[in-house]
Write a protein that holds these residues in place. Structure first.
Motif, PDB file in Angstrom:
ATOM      1  N   ALA A 100      61.413   0.731  16.233  1.00 51.85           N
ATOM      2  CA  ALA A 100      61.644   0.542  14.799  1.00 51.85           C
ATOM      3  C   ALA A 100      61.440   1.796  13.965  1.00 51.85           C
ATOM      4  CB  ALA A 100      60.733  -0.572  14.281  1.00 51.85           C
ATOM      5  N   VAL A 101      60.424   2.592  14.283  1.00 51.07           N
ATOM      6  CA  VAL A 101      60.101   3.741  13.428  1.00 51.07           C
ATOM      7  C   VAL A 101      61.240   4.756  13.361  1.00 51.07           C
ATOM      8  CG1 VAL A 101      58.542   5.706  13.131  1.00 51.07           C
ATOM      9  CG2 VAL A 101      57.614   3.441  13.612  1.00 51.07           C
ATOM     10  N   PRO A 102      61.919   5.093  14.483  1.00 53.28           N
ATOM     11  CA  PRO A 102      63.054   6.026  14.356  1.00 53.28           C
ATOM     12  C   PRO A 102      64.151   5.501  13.424  1.00 53.28           C
ATOM     13  CG  PRO A 102      62.396   5.821  16.644  1.00 53.28           C
ATOM     14  CD  PRO A 102      61.654   4.766  15.899  1.00 53.28           C
ATOM     15  N   VAL A 103      64.402   4.204  13.451  1.00 53.73           N
ATOM     16  CA  VAL A 103      65.409   3.634  12.552  1.00 53.73           C
ATOM     17  C   VAL A 103      64.945   3.758  11.109  1.00 53.73           C
ATOM     18  CG1 VAL A 103      66.625   1.513  11.929  1.00 53.73           C
ATOM     19  CG2 VAL A 103      66.244   2.071  14.338  1.00 53.73           C
ATOM     20  N   MET A 104      63.656   3.542  10.886  1.00 53.01           N
ATOM     21  CA  MET A 104      63.112   3.711   9.545  1.00 53.01           C
ATOM     22  C   MET A 104      63.292   5.147   9.060  1.00 53.01           C
ATOM     23  SD  MET A 104      61.350   2.485   6.925  1.00 53.01           S
ATOM     24  CE  MET A 104      60.383   1.077   7.407  1.00 53.01           C
ATOM     25  N   GLY A 105      62.966   6.110   9.931  1.00 51.62           N
ATOM     26  CA  GLY A 105      63.009   7.512   9.526  1.00 51.62           C
ATOM     27  C   GLY A 105      64.404   8.102   9.439  1.00 51.62           C
ATOM     28  N   MET A 106      65.298   7.674  10.318  1.00 54.84           N
ATOM     29  CA  MET A 106      66.616   8.303  10.382  1.00 54.84           C
ATOM     30  C   MET A 106      67.706   7.531   9.650  1.00 54.84           C
ATOM     31  SD  MET A 106      66.762   9.887  14.258  1.00 54.84           S
ATOM     32  CE  MET A 106      66.454   8.349  15.111  1.00 54.84           C
ATOM     33  N   ALA A 107      67.438   6.268   9.316  1.00 52.33           N
ATOM     34  CA  ALA A 107      68.484   5.474   8.664  1.00 52.33           C
ATOM     35  C   ALA A 107      68.005   4.851   7.356  1.00 52.33           C
ATOM     36  CB  ALA A 107      68.976   4.382   9.622  1.00 52.33           C
ATOM     37  N   VAL A 108      66.945   4.073   7.404  1.00 50.12           N
ATOM     38  CA  VAL A 108      66.558   3.263   6.244  1.00 50.12           C
ATOM     39  C   VAL A 108      66.132   4.123   5.067  1.00 50.12           C
ATOM     40  CG1 VAL A 108      64.954   1.520   5.394  1.00 50.12           C
ATOM     41  CG2 VAL A 108      65.962   1.279   7.673  1.00 50.12           C
ATOM     42  N   LEU A 136      73.701   1.513   0.891  1.00 51.40           N
ATOM     43  CA  LEU A 136      72.979   0.244   0.896  1.00 51.40           C
ATOM     44  C   LEU A 136      73.304  -0.564   2.148  1.00 51.40           C
ATOM     45  CD1 LEU A 136      73.244  -0.860  -2.845  1.00 51.40           C
ATOM     46  CD2 LEU A 136      71.205  -0.083  -1.631  1.00 51.40           C
ATOM     47  N   TRP A 137      74.543  -0.478   2.615  1.00 53.68           N
ATOM     48  CA  TRP A 137      74.907  -1.182   3.853  1.00 53.68           C
ATOM     49  C   TRP A 137      74.122  -0.634   5.032  1.00 53.68           C
ATOM     50  CZ3 TRP A 137      77.034   0.398   8.499  1.00 53.68           C
ATOM     51  CH2 TRP A 137      77.433  -0.622   9.370  1.00 53.68           C
ATOM     52  N   VAL A 138      74.030   0.696   5.114  1.00 55.96           N
ATOM     53  CA  VAL A 138      73.249   1.311   6.195  1.00 55.96           C
ATOM     54  C   VAL A 138      71.792   0.868   6.112  1.00 55.96           C
ATOM     55  CG1 VAL A 138      72.383   3.498   7.111  1.00 55.96           C
ATOM     56  CG2 VAL A 138      74.778   3.301   6.401  1.00 55.96           C
ATOM     57  N   GLU A 156      71.465  -2.847   7.264  1.00 56.50           N
ATOM     58  CA  GLU A 156      71.551  -3.024   8.710  1.00 56.50           C
ATOM     59  C   GLU A 156      70.307  -2.471   9.408  1.00 56.50           C
ATOM     60  OE1 GLU A 156      73.884  -4.857  10.210  1.00 56.50           O
ATOM     61  OE2 GLU A 156      74.441  -5.248   8.128  1.00 56.50           O
ATOM     62  N   GLY A 157      69.777  -1.370   8.898  1.00 59.70           N
ATOM     63  CA  GLY A 157      68.540  -0.831   9.468  1.00 59.70           C
ATOM     64  C   GLY A 157      67.381  -1.796   9.292  1.00 59.70           C
ATOM     65  N   LEU A 208      64.539  -7.761  13.316  1.00 57.86           N
ATOM     66  CA  LEU A 208      64.888  -8.346  14.614  1.00 57.86           C
ATOM     67  C   LEU A 208      63.905  -7.891  15.684  1.00 57.86           C
ATOM     68  CD1 LEU A 208      66.814  -9.956  16.427  1.00 57.86           C
ATOM     69  CD2 LEU A 208      68.184  -7.866  16.688  1.00 57.86           C
ATOM     70  N   VAL A 209      63.597  -6.592  15.691  1.00 61.89           N
ATOM     71  CA  VAL A 209      62.605  -6.073  16.644  1.00 61.89           C
ATOM     72  C   VAL A 209      61.266  -6.774  16.448  1.00 61.89           C
ATOM     73  CG1 VAL A 209      61.249  -4.031  17.269  1.00 61.89           C
ATOM     74  CG2 VAL A 209      63.718  -3.831  16.918  1.00 61.89           C
ATOM     75  N   ALA A 210      60.860  -6.931  15.185  1.00 64.07           N
ATOM     76  CA  ALA A 210      59.576  -7.574  14.902  1.00 64.07           C
ATOM     77  C   ALA A 210      59.544  -8.997  15.450  1.00 64.07           C
ATOM     78  CB  ALA A 210      59.315  -7.563  13.401  1.00 64.07           C
TER      79      ALA A 210
END
Length: 693
Positions: free
Chosen positions: A437-445, A465-467, A470-471, A477-479
């Protein structure tokens, strides 16, 4: 004696030689003084503060007038005494009226915060409060009311409302030595809490007051994001960017907590670091694309200023929560270091940030957020200090993955005992969840959130906002997937009060010292804390502070006298036991029998009676016999009781009770009031005497 003098001299010489590396210990010593203030059983009087002030003056005189070998010990003593004084000063500064007794009636006030309660109900914090039959001088500055009614209500920032509510003073610990909500409420300025089942009456909206404009903007942005992003993804995104968590349901919070991802929803160092880091990189590399500008300006410092401004706006937008303020201080210190041509990320900068936070809010020391934030940061700095020595041996293509694994492992290891001690659970697969989850938070969200904010005035924010949506969906989902795995959560019992300080001291000695004997002491402190935790002993019998619940320890776990009611107390007791059962399951363990309102159980030769309801006082006379313990939520109306009686009147004096086996046989009784001492936040008489409110 001569040998002892020589040994002392050698130690002082070693300390003098290590003076340049002593800065990381400054917040540790300052914390010792703060801890001494909070651990005191009696509110320190004027004499204690005068003595501490005189000691501080003497220590500072020795620091500047004494020899070189005395400078470091004198500074250490000064920091300890200063911590004590700062904590005492802060306690007086935040002092405000606390509701003296229960209240039912009209409550009028202005909405200054919106969140959710333990029972997942919308909750309002009101200021400018007016209560019938309560004098203005004795009316709390802030009141928090949970909305349990069915009538729909959409709160607006700054809206003045009127509601018929049940209020009471902030509750004390649910058991001796337990979590002290009264202390938390004191420092938040919260003087009463309660609930309503009646509709909320909306009064006229007032003009913007100090700070309300930011609240309005925050809630407007939150609603806009939740309208553009469906479901919990929108609520999660709004919480990340604005700090508004009122749309996040209890199920989502539980999934995040059980997967060790709850840190992602509270605006903390991670969010502030990601946002300011992205803005820093965006500005620096963006300016590098314009060579005439890059050749004339120090783009690194320009980017640091832009990142600091972005972090400041984020602080104002997200609201003045403790975690957000703490994260901002850490980010501001590191960006200021860049402006001063110093190392941005170092143990020295972390120590400076910790000192600033503790000076502003010394009560943060005893909160899990402070402990976890700085524990994780120190662990990351130490771990990556070692990583730089070996990273060259790792193939270049694998270095990002290895660095990510190392950061998650270091931060997770540092925060695991803190989280387990405060929340009584270990997320077994937390490392896996964070790696996903953290890479998605840092690189996308977070980057998408910043880009959306920049493009929103142009009407071009939709792709970003779409990106972000989805992030957020992926993180949730991971959680849920990780939280749903067998054995995802391992409950652990609450440790004794000395365990966490012992573990913290051991970790600091290993991280901040070099002499082998000091590191050896660190290993002993860690080992002692872990062994002591495994020997944690829970009370045989627990009694709630209003007589609403009784819990008896059995071979299969704690059995509760009621299947419903006093839900927060029940869940807190079971969590502190390291018990994963819910209240119904704990009641079904069968130790208590009898009709509703008259539960009975056996404790050795003793008979326990728990009487509730309006007729409890009448029934108490029949069961209050020698060899019985009678607990009831009403008032005893007879003469001297023949049993050991705990009625509502007695429990109001003692608070929650715990009975444990005594060393010499029999049972030892502990009360929450005796364990917590007589402090401003829990002693009404002391408050009135000290503060005249």
């Amino acid at each position: 004696m001569a040998a002892l003098t020589r040994a002392l001299g050698a130690v002082l010489d070693d300390l003098a030689a290590a003076r340049g590396a002593a800065m990381p210990w400054a917040p540790v010593l300052f914390s010792v003084g703060i801890a001494a203030f909070f651990l005191a059983r009696q509110e320190p009087g004027q004499g204690a503060f005068l003595q501490a002030g005189a000691g501080l003056a003497a220590a500072m005189a020795l620091r500047f007038r004494g020899g070189e070998r005395w400078q470091l010990p004198a500074m250490g003593a000064a920091l300890i005494l200063a911590g004590f004084l700062v904590a005492g000063l802060r306690t007086q500064i935040v002092a405000g009226p606390v509701l003296a007794d229960r209240y039912y009636g009209p409550v009028t006030g202005r909405i200054v915060d919106i969140d959710r309660s333990f029972s997942d109900q919308l909750r309002l914090t009101l200021d400018g409060v007016a209560l019938d039959i309560v004098a203005p001088a004795r009316t709390p500055r802030l009141v928090r009311v949970a909305l349990h009614g069915d009538a729909p209500f959409v709160p607006e920032p700054g809206q003045r409302v009127r509601v018929i509510a049940h209020l009471s003073p902030p509750d004390g610990p649910v058991e001796p030595g337990g979590f002290d909500f009264q202390r938390i409420a004191w420092f938040e300025g919260l003087g009463a809490v309660g609930y309503t089942r009646k509709p909320v009456e909306s009064l006229a909206l007032p003009g913007d007051g100090p700070g309300l404009w930011a609240f309005r903007v925050r809630m407007a942005l939150s609603r806009l994001m939740q309208e553009r992003m469906e479901g919990q993804a929108g609520a999660f995104a709004a919480a990340l960017m604005t700090g508004d968590r009122s749309g996040v349901t209890r199920d989502t919070n539980d999934a995040l907590r059980n997967s060790n991802l709850s840190h992602l929803i509270s605006i903390s160092g991670l969010h502030m670091g990601l946002l300011s880091g992205f803005v820093f990189a965006l500005c620096r590399y963006g300016l590098a694309l314009a060579p005439p500008v890059a050749l004339r300006l120090n783009t690194k410092k320009v980017a640091a200023i832009a990142a600091l401004l972005a972090a400041t706006f984020y602080l104002v937008l997200a609201g003045p929560s403790v975690a957000t303020r703490r994260a901002y201080v850490m980010a501001a210190v590191m960006l200021t270091a860049v402006l001063l041509d110093r190392r941005a990320i170092s143990l020295r900068s972390v120590a400076i940030a910790a000192m600033i936070v503790l000076l502003i809010e010394p009560e943060s020391l005893v909160e899990p957020g402070f402990q976890m934030s700085f524990g994780a940061t120190v662990a990351l700095i130490v771990a990556f200090g070692q990583w730089t020595r070996v990273s060259g041996r790792v193939p270049a293509v694998l270095r990002p993955v290895a660095a990510l694994c190392l950061s998650s492992l270091a931060a997770g290891t540092a925060t695991l005992p803190i989280a387990a001690a405060h929340f009584n659970r270990i997320a077994e697969y937390g490392l896996v969840a964070n790696l996903a989850a953290v890479p998605v938070m840092g690189m996308a969200v977070m980057p998408a959130g910043v880009i959306a904010a920049l493009l929103a005035p142009l009407g071009l924010a939709a792709p970003a906002l779409w990106v972000m949506e989805e992030g957020c969906r992926f993180i949730l989902l991971v959680a849920k997937l990780v939280a749903g795995l067998d054995g995802a959560v391992v409950p652990v019992p609450a440790p004794a009060g000395w365990i966490l300080p012992s573990l913290g001291l051991g970790a600091l000695l290993l991280a901040l010292t070099r002499p082998p004997w000091l590191r050896g002491l660190g290993v002993l402190a860690l080992a002692g804390g872990l062994v002591g935790w495994t020997l944690a002993d829970r009370p045989l019998l627990l009694i709630a502070d209003e007589g609403t619940l009784v819990g008896l320890m059995t071979p299969s776990g704690r059995a509760l006298s009621k299947a419903k009611g006093a839900g927060f107390v029940a869940s807190s007791w079971l969590e502190d036991d390291g018990d994963a059962a819910d209240q119904q399951a704990a009641h079904d363990r069968g130790a208590f029998a009898g009709p509703r309102g008259q539960a009975t159980a056996r404790l050795g030769a003793l008979t326990i009676w728990h009487l509730t309801g309006k007729t409890a006082p009448q029934r108490a006379g029949d069961v209050c016999v020698p060899g019985a313990i009678v607990v009831m939520d009403g008032y005893w109306r007879g003469g001297p009781p023949a049993c050991r009686l705990f009625d509502a009147r007695a429990l109001a004096r003692t608070g929650a009770l715990a009975l444990s086996p005594a060393p010499g046989g029999g049972l030892a009784l502990r009360s929450a009031r005796a364990s917590g001492g007589h402090r401003l936040w829990n002693d009404r008489t002391l408050r009135a005497f000290r503060l005249g409110n």
